[in-house]
Structure formats: C-alpha cells, structure tokens
Scaffold this motif. Structure first.
Motif, PDB file in Angstrom:
ATOM      1  N   ARG A 228       0.806  -1.216   0.000  1.00  0.00           N
ATOM      2  CA  ARG A 228       0.000   0.000   0.000  1.00  0.00           C
ATOM      3  C   ARG A 228       0.843   1.271   0.000  1.00  0.00           C
ATOM      4  O   ARG A 228       0.301   2.382   0.162  1.00  0.00           O
ATOM      5  CB  ARG A 228      -0.921  -0.008   1.239  1.00  0.00           C
ATOM      6  N   THR A 229       2.152   1.143  -0.164  1.00  0.00           N
ATOM      7  CA  THR A 229       3.053   2.293  -0.125  1.00  0.00           C
ATOM      8  C   THR A 229       3.368   2.778  -1.537  1.00  0.00           C
ATOM      9  O   THR A 229       3.565   1.965  -2.445  1.00  0.00           O
ATOM     10  CB  THR A 229       4.361   1.915   0.590  1.00  0.00           C
ATOM     11  N   TRP A 230       3.407   4.071  -1.702  1.00  0.00           N
ATOM     12  CA  TRP A 230       3.981   4.648  -2.924  1.00  0.00           C
ATOM     13  C   TRP A 230       4.517   6.029  -2.569  1.00  0.00           C
ATOM     14  O   TRP A 230       3.768   6.944  -2.235  1.00  0.00           O
ATOM     15  CB  TRP A 230       2.972   4.747  -4.062  1.00  0.00           C
TER      16      TRP A 230
ATOM     17  N   ARG B 152      11.384  -0.073  -2.021  1.00  0.00           N
ATOM     18  CA  ARG B 152      12.743   0.410  -1.700  1.00  0.00           C
ATOM     19  C   ARG B 152      12.847   1.186  -0.393  1.00  0.00           C
ATOM     20  O   ARG B 152      13.888   1.110   0.276  1.00  0.00           O
ATOM     21  CB  ARG B 152      13.282   1.227  -2.875  1.00  0.00           C
ATOM     22  N   PRO B 153      11.821   1.948   0.036  1.00  0.00           N
ATOM     23  CA  PRO B 153      11.951   2.604   1.354  1.00  0.00           C
ATOM     24  C   PRO B 153      12.181   1.602   2.486  1.00  0.00           C
ATOM     25  O   PRO B 153      12.925   1.889   3.438  1.00  0.00           O
ATOM     26  CB  PRO B 153      10.610   3.327   1.515  1.00  0.00           C
TER      27      PRO B 153
ATOM     28  N   ALA C 125      15.520   1.429   5.004  1.00  0.00           N
ATOM     29  CA  ALA C 125      15.366   1.571   6.461  1.00  0.00           C
ATOM     30  C   ALA C 125      15.854   0.324   7.186  1.00  0.00           C
ATOM     31  O   ALA C 125      16.574   0.407   8.196  1.00  0.00           O
ATOM     32  CB  ALA C 125      13.903   1.853   6.802  1.00  0.00           C
ATOM     33  N   GLY C 126      15.477  -0.851   6.683  1.00  0.00           N
ATOM     34  CA  GLY C 126      15.918  -2.091   7.315  1.00  0.00           C
ATOM     35  C   GLY C 126      17.416  -2.269   7.252  1.00  0.00           C
ATOM     36  O   GLY C 126      18.045  -2.720   8.220  1.00  0.00           O
ATOM     37  N   ALA C 127      18.018  -1.920   6.109  1.00  0.00           N
ATOM     38  CA  ALA C 127      19.465  -2.070   5.956  1.00  0.00           C
ATOM     39  C   ALA C 127      20.230  -1.169   6.917  1.00  0.00           C
ATOM     40  O   ALA C 127      21.251  -1.567   7.496  1.00  0.00           O
ATOM     41  CB  ALA C 127      19.876  -1.773   4.518  1.00  0.00           C
TER      42      ALA C 127
ATOM     43  N   SER D  12      14.123  -5.419   5.629  1.00  0.00           N
ATOM     44  CA  SER D  12      14.725  -5.344   4.300  1.00  0.00           C
ATOM     45  C   SER D  12      14.394  -6.556   3.443  1.00  0.00           C
ATOM     46  O   SER D  12      14.110  -6.439   2.248  1.00  0.00           O
ATOM     47  CB  SER D  12      16.250  -5.235   4.413  1.00  0.00           C
ATOM     48  N   MET D  13      14.413  -7.735   4.033  1.00  0.00           N
ATOM     49  CA  MET D  13      14.355  -8.972   3.263  1.00  0.00           C
ATOM     50  C   MET D  13      12.979  -9.253   2.685  1.00  0.00           C
ATOM     51  O   MET D  13      12.861  -9.691   1.538  1.00  0.00           O
ATOM     52  CB  MET D  13      14.803 -10.144   4.144  1.00  0.00           C
TER      53      MET D  13
END
Length: 498
Positions: A71-73, A81-82, A86-88, A121-122
């Motif tokens: 649901r993200t854009w 990619r966001p 953030a996870g990385a 991230s994964m």
C-alpha cells in the motif's frame, strides 16, 4: 492488459544485488550467534531459547511489512525500496553493536533487533522480484537472487576463519568475543548497507497505474473471503490449541520455552477473533482484518507449498542451532567455549557453512535451471530436498571433520532449492496487488517451524538424547523427507492447473 518489459541481465543483477549484503549479515548471525552465546556462558540447552528471538521477530514483522509495502507509494522512492533502505540501516547499526556486547542479555537483545531489521529489508525483496519481472523471468530472477544469497553467505561465513588465517586473534580473552568475530560483524554491517543501497539507487519501480495494467487476470485469482461472514469457530480452535500446549507444559514437565508456543497460538486465536469482530462492525479494511483475512484465504497452491516450507525450515533451523555444538563436541572433543579446540571447531563451522552456501550459489545458476527445464520446478524441489536429507544423515557416517564438506554439498543443493523453487512457483500464481502480503504470510511457514524447534527441540533432546546434539541431524533429515513428500502434492496440483 500489458506485459512488463523484459529485464536484461544487468536489470536482474540490480534487482537482487541487495540480497548479497543482507545474506552476509544473516550468515554472520547464523554461524556465530551460538558461539557468542556460549562464549558468554550459555549452556547448550539454553541455545534454542536464546535463538527464539530471530524467528519470533520474523513472524511479527514480515506480514506487517508485506501489508504496508503493498500500500506504499513514495514517488521516486517507490513501493518496496523505502523498506529496503530503512531495514538495511538498522541492520548495519546492529551488526556494529553486536560484537561490543558486554554480557549474554545484551547479545540476545541485539539478536532480536538485528533480525527485525533484516526482516524489514528482506521481505520486500521477495515481492520486488515479482513486481519487476514478467512471469517467464520469475525462475531466473529467484535463481539469481539465490546465487547472491549463496555468495553473500559464503563471504559472511568464511570471514572469521579467513581473519584467523591472517593472524587476527581467535581466542576468548576476559570473556570477550574473539577479534575474528568482532571484525567480521563490522565488515558485514558495511557490506549489508552498501549492497542494499546499490539496489535502491540503480532500480526504479513501476508506478501504481502501470502495475494495475500488468497481469490483470491474476488480480481475480483466489480472493480472500470476507471476514465478516465467518464464525468464531476457527478462533476458538486456535485458542483451545494454545491452552492445550500451556497445560501440557505443566502436565508433562516440558521445558518452559514451550510456553511461548502456547502463547503464540493463544495470541493468534485472539487476534483472529478481534479481526472478525472488526470486520463484522464494518471495519474490514484495517490492517489486522486484512492480514488475518488474507492468511485464512490463501490460494490452494500456497497452502500446499506452505506445508513443504514448514518441514524444510524445521531442518534448517535445527542445523543453524546445533552445528557448532555438534562439530566442537563430536569432531574436536570440546564442549566448553573457553577451550581453544572449541574455538577451532567453531571456525571450522564457518568453513562448513561457507561450503553449503557456495554450493547453493553454483546450483542456483546451473543445476536447478537444468532440472527445472526438464522435470519441472516442483520435482526439482523434491530432488533438492532429498539431497539435503542425505547430507544431514551423513553426519553420522563421517570419520573426521574434513569429510563433513561432502555432507555440505547435499545441504547446499537443498538450500538453493528452498530459496528459489517455492518462490518461483508462488510468484507466478499470486495476485499482483497482494504480492507483498502473501510473501510476508508465506514467511509464517518459515518462522513457525523455527519457533517449534526453538521451543520443543530442547525438551526432546534432554529427555531422549541428553548431551548428544548429533541426534538433531536425524530429525533434520527426517523433516526434509517429509517436505519432499509434501511437494508431491504441489507437483500434482501444478500439473492439473496447466
């Protein structure tokens, strides 16, 4: 309906390169956390409980991230990619902090933070391949992703061993983590962040209107049934199962860790009841109702693949927890982390893990595509799982540590297949607009067996094989055979759907 553009090899490379760094961090965690815990004085019977943070975090994080990323854009930043970025960033910071742990509790907490960050991230990376590639490139995309996973895991697994051979200290001094492990974790943090940053910078995601035009027929496949029409019977069954597990702990003297399994069953039963109540009240679009509804309304093919995943990952988690105690005790004759032979054995485990990951990288690009083109993806996965079962069983036959390298060949083939084949089969059959949430929910069947191993294996081993961790490899071999049997049902279904 329009077709997605065909990606070049460079495009495939950029889409999956971030997994190279993610797997360096994951491999450092898998190969060294038991070693770190035992360095701080943890008993072998405590290892499953200390490891439980990792799968529990994945169970909670991945469905939520999948739901949100669908649901993200964010314009140029895109959909997935966001979450990569953030996870990385958080995972890299965790890898830098882990070797500075002053005590066992700090190390356990940092494992929790590290695994949560890696999962952020994964999970979107799995959906990212499906987002970016047309169906006839799914197998190639997941194979290249698996190759990066294998290559990253080789680097992560072998790095402490390589540092030792360059003269870096591999001994425990004043209860501190060896320098080989500390420097490897710091290197891993930098590698993870930079590789994910490469994917973030070199890829551009399709906008929502473009995605809506792709694979339009898939949008109507297997919609989740509205929660508002369901009874509370299933919720009651989950609650009853959780209560039964909690009762059994006290009744049969099981390890206290099994309480966690009961709590999870009770928690899901309660969550599903709340989700049904919210949907019945006209609030079916909230996150909880959406996740519970999609979980209970999974497509039939996904349900059958989930059974195979459950047994496959049971075997893998058994291996990650127990390989270090097995090798150090059986092949080096050392059970105490302060013994120099223990640290030598732990470093040899790094070599073993690097071997199976290296085999996986090669198999993903050569053996698996060759077999899949001739016998199909489901049957290829069956072959891979049986190779892994043979690898685990062979631990009982190997006369010395060097022969274990042969065991890792079979395990590596299985690892490549587990990482590639189920996702290639799944991505081609799922609705595009729900790819993130379904990939996140599929991870439940990666996580639940790990929680089961972490909570129940200690009780089983203490009761039947006290002080003999090598018998865990028999359980690992058996669960992979069960996974192969489960895949025969997937094979029949995919042939009927053609």
């Amino acid at each position: 309906m329009t077709e997605k553009p065909r990606q070049s090899f460079a495009g495939l490379w950029n889409i999956s390169f971030g997994f190279f760094g993610i797997q360096i961090g994951f491999a450092l965690q898998n190969a060294n956390m038991s070693r770190i815990f035992q360095t701080f004085g943890a008993n072998i019977d405590d290892l499953p409980w200390l490891w439980v943070a990792a799968p529990l975090t994945g169970l909670l994080v991945q469905p939520v991230i999948g739901h949100l990323s669908d649901r993200t854009w964010l314009g140029r930043l895109g959909r997935r990619r966001p979450y990569f970025f953030a996870g990385a960033l958080l995972a890299a910071l965790s890898l830098f902090a882990m070797p500075l742990a002053p005590a066992l509790l700090f190390a356990a907490v940092m494992l929790w933070v590290l695994d949560a960050s890696i999962n952020v991230s994964m999970e979107p990376f799995r959906a990212f391949v499906g987002d970016m590639l047309r169906k006839d490139q799914h197998a190639a995309g997941y194979a290249l992703q698996t190759a990066f996973i294998g290559a990253g895991a080789v680097v992560g697994s072998i790095f402490p061993w390589a540092l030792e051979h360059f003269g870096v200290s591999n001994t425990v001094v004043d209860g501190r983590i060896p320098d080989t492990v500390r420097y490897a974790f710091w290197f891993g943090g930098a590698a993870l962040f930079l590789s994910v940053l490469w994917t973030v910078v070199t890829t551009r995601e399709y906008a929502p209107d473009a995605m809506a035009a792709f694979d339009a027929p898939a949008e109507t496949q297997d919609p989740a049934r509205p929660l508002a029409t369901r009874s509370y019977a299933a919720s009651a069954a989950w609650l009853a199962a959780g209560a039964l597990v909690v009762w059994a702990v006290g009744q049969f003297g099981l390890e206290k860790e099994v309480y966690l399994l009961g709590a999870l069953l009770l928690g899901y039963g309660l969550a599903s009841a709340v989700a049904i109540a919210l949907a019945s009240a006209g609030s079916a679009t909230n996150m909880l109702s959406s996740i519970v509804g999609d979980f209970s309304g999974m497509p039939l093919l996904m349900k059958r693949l989930a059974v195979a995943q459950f047994f496959s990952w049971s075997a893998l988690f058994i291996m990650w927890i127990n390989t270090t105690p097995i090798v150090t005790q059986v092949f080096y004759g050392a059970a105490n982390a302060t013994d120099a032979r223990y640290q030598q054995g732990a470093s040899w485990v790094d070599v073993l893990f690097a071997t199976y990951n290296g085999v996986a990288a090669i198999a993903a690009l050569t053996l698996l595509p060759f077999l899949a083109a001739r016998i199909g993806q489901a049957r290829t996965h069956i072959v891979g799982l049986l190779c892994g079962a043979a690898g685990y069983a062979s631990f009982f036959l190997m006369p010395d540590r060097h022969w274990l390298l042969l065991s890792e060949v079979g395990i590596g083939i299985a690892w490549a297949s587990i990482l590639a084949m189920p996702y290639a089969i799944l991505a081609s059959s799922l609705p595009q607009k729900k790819l993130g949430i379904y990939m996140g929910l599929f991870n439940v069947f990666v996580v639940m067996p790990q929680l089961l191993v972490a909570t129940a294996m200690g009780s089983i081993m203490k009761r039947f094989f006290p002080g003999e961790p090598i018998w865990t490899m028999a359980f690992a071999a058996g669960t992979l055979v069960l996974a192969a049997l489960a895949m025969t049902r997937v094979d029949r279904l995919t042939r009927n759907l053609r």
